[in-house]
Design a protein around this motif. Structure first.
Motif, PDB file in Angstrom:
ATOM      1  N   VAL A 138     105.807 -67.520  42.942  1.00  0.00           N
ATOM      2  CA  VAL A 138     106.862 -67.458  43.967  1.00  0.00           C
ATOM      3  C   VAL A 138     108.142 -68.116  43.448  1.00  0.00           C
ATOM      4  CG1 VAL A 138     107.517 -68.270  46.274  1.00  0.00           C
ATOM      5  CG2 VAL A 138     105.266 -67.251  45.897  1.00  0.00           C
ATOM      6  N   ALA A 139     107.979 -69.126  42.606  1.00  0.00           N
ATOM      7  CA  ALA A 139     109.144 -69.805  42.019  1.00  0.00           C
ATOM      8  C   ALA A 139     109.783 -68.987  40.886  1.00  0.00           C
ATOM      9  CB  ALA A 139     108.732 -71.180  41.501  1.00  0.00           C
ATOM     10  N   GLY A 140     109.148 -67.872  40.504  1.00  0.00           N
ATOM     11  CA  GLY A 140     109.741 -66.993  39.505  1.00  0.00           C
ATOM     12  C   GLY A 140     109.117 -67.076  38.121  1.00  0.00           C
ATOM     13  N   ASP A 141     107.973 -67.728  38.000  1.00  0.00           N
ATOM     14  CA  ASP A 141     107.308 -67.876  36.703  1.00  0.00           C
ATOM     15  C   ASP A 141     106.505 -66.615  36.389  1.00  0.00           C
ATOM     16  OD1 ASP A 141     105.900 -68.604  34.460  1.00  0.00           O
ATOM     17  OD2 ASP A 141     105.089 -70.462  35.313  1.00  0.00           O
ATOM     18  N   LEU A 142     107.045 -65.754  35.534  1.00  0.00           N
ATOM     19  CA  LEU A 142     106.375 -64.496  35.193  1.00  0.00           C
ATOM     20  C   LEU A 142     105.112 -64.727  34.375  1.00  0.00           C
ATOM     21  CD1 LEU A 142     109.416 -62.185  34.403  1.00  0.00           C
ATOM     22  CD2 LEU A 142     108.092 -62.369  36.507  1.00  0.00           C
ATOM     23  N   ALA A 143     105.071 -65.803  33.601  1.00  0.00           N
ATOM     24  CA  ALA A 143     103.867 -66.120  32.828  1.00  0.00           C
ATOM     25  C   ALA A 143     102.700 -66.424  33.771  1.00  0.00           C
ATOM     26  CB  ALA A 143     104.123 -67.301  31.894  1.00  0.00           C
ATOM     27  N   ALA A 144     103.001 -67.002  34.911  1.00  0.00           N
ATOM     28  CA  ALA A 144     101.945 -67.283  35.895  1.00  0.00           C
ATOM     29  C   ALA A 144     101.387 -65.978  36.471  1.00  0.00           C
ATOM     30  CB  ALA A 144     102.476 -68.174  37.012  1.00  0.00           C
ATOM     31  N   PHE A 145     102.259 -64.999  36.657  1.00  0.00           N
ATOM     32  CA  PHE A 145     101.767 -63.708  37.152  1.00  0.00           C
ATOM     33  C   PHE A 145     100.904 -63.032  36.096  1.00  0.00           C
ATOM     34  CE2 PHE A 145     101.923 -59.252  38.452  1.00  0.00           C
ATOM     35  CZ  PHE A 145     101.491 -59.391  39.767  1.00  0.00           C
ATOM     36  N   GLU A 146     101.287 -63.156  34.852  1.00  0.00           N
ATOM     37  CA  GLU A 146     100.465 -62.609  33.775  1.00  0.00           C
ATOM     38  C   GLU A 146      99.098 -63.292  33.759  1.00  0.00           C
ATOM     39  OE1 GLU A 146     100.401 -62.115  28.925  1.00  0.00           O
ATOM     40  OE2 GLU A 146     102.276 -62.691  29.907  1.00  0.00           O
ATOM     41  N   LEU A 147      99.080 -64.603  33.972  1.00  0.00           N
ATOM     42  CA  LEU A 147      97.822 -65.343  34.047  1.00  0.00           C
ATOM     43  C   LEU A 147      96.964 -64.830  35.198  1.00  0.00           C
ATOM     44  CD1 LEU A 147      95.996 -67.726  33.191  1.00  0.00           C
ATOM     45  CD2 LEU A 147      97.352 -69.147  34.760  1.00  0.00           C
ATOM     46  N   LEU A 148      97.589 -64.609  36.352  1.00  0.00           N
ATOM     47  CA  LEU A 148      96.867 -64.071  37.514  1.00  0.00           C
ATOM     48  C   LEU A 148      96.261 -62.715  37.177  1.00  0.00           C
ATOM     49  CD1 LEU A 148      97.656 -64.129  41.168  1.00  0.00           C
ATOM     50  CD2 LEU A 148      97.784 -61.898  40.094  1.00  0.00           C
ATOM     51  N   MET A 149      97.036 -61.862  36.518  1.00  0.00           N
ATOM     52  CA  MET A 149      96.540 -60.530  36.159  1.00  0.00           C
ATOM     53  C   MET A 149      95.379 -60.633  35.177  1.00  0.00           C
ATOM     54  SD  MET A 149     100.142 -58.406  35.889  1.00  0.00           S
ATOM     55  CE  MET A 149      99.534 -57.402  34.604  1.00  0.00           C
ATOM     56  N   ARG A 150      95.513 -61.472  34.173  1.00  0.00           N
ATOM     57  CA  ARG A 150      94.432 -61.619  33.187  1.00  0.00           C
ATOM     58  C   ARG A 150      93.164 -62.161  33.832  1.00  0.00           C
ATOM     59  NH1 ARG A 150      96.115 -60.801  28.047  1.00  0.00           N
ATOM     60  NH2 ARG A 150      98.333 -60.974  27.633  1.00  0.00           N
ATOM     61  N   ARG A 151      93.334 -63.056  34.771  1.00  0.00           N
ATOM     62  CA  ARG A 151      92.191 -63.682  35.429  1.00  0.00           C
ATOM     63  C   ARG A 151      91.417 -62.691  36.301  1.00  0.00           C
ATOM     64  NH1 ARG A 151      93.430 -69.232  38.148  1.00  0.00           N
ATOM     65  NH2 ARG A 151      93.468 -69.780  35.951  1.00  0.00           N
ATOM     66  N   HIS A 152      92.112 -61.775  36.957  1.00  0.00           N
ATOM     67  CA  HIS A 152      91.470 -60.888  37.937  1.00  0.00           C
ATOM     68  C   HIS A 152      91.353 -59.439  37.480  1.00  0.00           C
ATOM     69  CE1 HIS A 152      91.444 -63.975  41.034  1.00  0.00           C
ATOM     70  NE2 HIS A 152      92.641 -64.311  40.610  1.00  0.00           N
ATOM     71  N   ASN A 153      91.914 -59.099  36.331  1.00  0.00           N
ATOM     72  CA  ASN A 153      92.038 -57.694  35.933  1.00  0.00           C
ATOM     73  C   ASN A 153      90.696 -56.975  35.794  1.00  0.00           C
ATOM     74  OD1 ASN A 153      94.031 -55.653  35.238  1.00  0.00           O
ATOM     75  ND2 ASN A 153      92.898 -55.571  33.307  1.00  0.00           N
ATOM     76  N   ARG A 154      89.737 -57.588  35.141  1.00  0.00           N
ATOM     77  CA  ARG A 154      88.466 -56.903  34.890  1.00  0.00           C
ATOM     78  C   ARG A 154      87.770 -56.513  36.204  1.00  0.00           C
ATOM     79  NH1 ARG A 154      84.603 -59.637  30.801  1.00  0.00           N
ATOM     80  NH2 ARG A 154      86.294 -58.938  29.479  1.00  0.00           N
ATOM     81  N   ARG A 155      87.687 -57.464  37.114  1.00  0.00           N
ATOM     82  CA  ARG A 155      87.008 -57.192  38.381  1.00  0.00           C
ATOM     83  C   ARG A 155      87.775 -56.162  39.205  1.00  0.00           C
ATOM     84  NH1 ARG A 155      87.931 -59.015  43.020  1.00  0.00           N
ATOM     85  NH2 ARG A 155      89.210 -60.731  42.294  1.00  0.00           N
ATOM     86  N   LEU A 156      89.099 -56.285  39.259  1.00  0.00           N
ATOM     87  CA  LEU A 156      89.900 -55.344  40.039  1.00  0.00           C
ATOM     88  C   LEU A 156      89.878 -53.942  39.432  1.00  0.00           C
ATOM     89  CD1 LEU A 156      92.947 -57.624  40.892  1.00  0.00           C
ATOM     90  CD2 LEU A 156      91.027 -57.000  42.381  1.00  0.00           C
ATOM     91  N   TYR A 157      89.868 -53.856  38.101  1.00  0.00           N
ATOM     92  CA  TYR A 157      89.782 -52.543  37.459  1.00  0.00           C
ATOM     93  C   TYR A 157      88.438 -51.894  37.777  1.00  0.00           C
ATOM     94  CZ  TYR A 157      89.240 -48.873  34.079  1.00  0.00           C
ATOM     95  OH  TYR A 157      88.989 -47.659  33.500  1.00  0.00           O
ATOM     96  N   ARG A 158      87.362 -52.676  37.712  1.00  0.00           N
ATOM     97  CA  ARG A 158      86.044 -52.115  38.037  1.00  0.00           C
ATOM     98  C   ARG A 158      85.998 -51.611  39.473  1.00  0.00           C
ATOM     99  NH1 ARG A 158      82.334 -56.663  36.688  1.00  0.00           N
ATOM    100  NH2 ARG A 158      83.492 -57.413  34.932  1.00  0.00           N
ATOM    101  N   LEU A 159      86.636 -52.345  40.362  1.00  0.00           N
ATOM    102  CA  LEU A 159      86.691 -51.926  41.763  1.00  0.00           C
ATOM    103  C   LEU A 159      87.438 -50.599  41.903  1.00  0.00           C
ATOM    104  CD1 LEU A 159      86.275 -52.632  44.789  1.00  0.00           C
ATOM    105  CD2 LEU A 159      88.410 -53.912  44.651  1.00  0.00           C
ATOM    106  N   ALA A 160      88.604 -50.502  41.264  1.00  0.00           N
ATOM    107  CA  ALA A 160      89.393 -49.265  41.330  1.00  0.00           C
ATOM    108  C   ALA A 160      88.656 -48.111  40.673  1.00  0.00           C
ATOM    109  CB  ALA A 160      90.756 -49.474  40.665  1.00  0.00           C
ATOM    110  N   ARG A 161      88.009 -48.374  39.555  1.00  0.00           N
ATOM    111  CA  ARG A 161      87.262 -47.329  38.836  1.00  0.00           C
ATOM    112  C   ARG A 161      86.089 -46.826  39.664  1.00  0.00           C
ATOM    113  NH1 ARG A 161      85.054 -43.662  37.161  1.00  0.00           N
ATOM    114  NH2 ARG A 161      84.514 -43.075  35.060  1.00  0.00           N
ATOM    115  N   ALA A 162      85.412 -47.737  40.352  1.00  0.00           N
ATOM    116  CA  ALA A 162      84.284 -47.337  41.199  1.00  0.00           C
ATOM    117  C   ALA A 162      84.750 -46.475  42.371  1.00  0.00           C
ATOM    118  CB  ALA A 162      83.549 -48.575  41.713  1.00  0.00           C
TER     119      ALA A 162
END
Length: 147
Positions: free
Chosen positions: A28-52
Motif C-alpha cells: 500500500v505504501a508503494g513497495d513493488l518488491a513487496a508485491f513481487e514477494l506476495l506473488m512469489r509466496r502465493h503463485n503456485r497455489r493460486l495457479y493450481r486453483l486457476a488451472r483446476a
C-alpha cells in the motif's frame, strides 16, 4: 503501544498473520518488491486453483495475471477480515468464474447462430462458411431469448 504494535495486534485478531500485514502495508505504501514477494509466496497455489477451474494452462495464467492486477488495485481496501491467501483465492476464483461465464455465453451465441444459419441457408456461400447469417441477418443472432 506503538502504531506498528497496534497494527500487528489488530492483524492477529483479524485473520492476517503479522507477516501478511507487513507485506500489505509495504504494498500500500508503494513497495513493488513487496508485491513481487506476495506473488512469489502465493503463485503456485493460486495457479493450481486457476488451472483446476479452467483446465487450460494459458487461460489459467491469464486469469491469474488479471487477478493479481485486481489485487494490486484493491489492496488498499483490503480489510483483513480473512487471511490474505483466502482473499487472493477469492479473487482468482471470481476471475475464473467470469471467464467461464464469458466462454459459455460465447459458445451459446455460436450455437444459436449456427442453428439460425442452418434454418435460413439459401446460398452456397453461406452454407460454406456457416457464418453467413451474421452478414445477412445480424439481429437474429443478437436478440435475447424470451424467458
Amino acid at each position: 503501544m506503538t502504531n506498528e504494535e497496534a497494527a500487528l495486534a489488530e492483524a492477529r485478531t483479524s485473520g492476517l498473520t503479522s507477516d501478511d500485514a507487513r507485506i500489505v502495508r509495504r504494498i500500500v505504501a508503494g513497495d513493488l518488491a513487496a508485491f513481487e514477494l506476495l506473488m512469489r509466496r502465493h503463485n503456485r497455489r493460486l495457479y493450481r486453483l486457476a488451472r483446476a477451474m479452467l483446465r487450460d494452462d494459458a487461460e489459467a495464467e491469464d486469469a491469474l495475471q488479471d487477478a493479481y492486477l485486481k489485487a494490486f488495485r484493491a489492496l488498499a481496501q483490503f480489510r483483513g477480515d480473512a487471511a490474505l491467501a483466502t482473499w487472493l483465492s477469492h479473487l482468482v476464483l471470481n476471475e475464473c468464474l467470469a471467464r467461464m461465464r464469458r466462454e459459455a455465453r460465447r459458445h451459446n451465441m455460436m450455437v444459436r447462430c449456427r442453428t439460425v444459419a442452418g434454418r435460413s441457408r439459401t446460398s452456397s456461400r453461406r452454407a460454406d462458411t456457416g457464418c453467413g447469417i451474421l452478414e445477412s441477418e445480424p439481429r437474429v443472432c443478437f436478440q435475447r431469448e424470451p424467458r
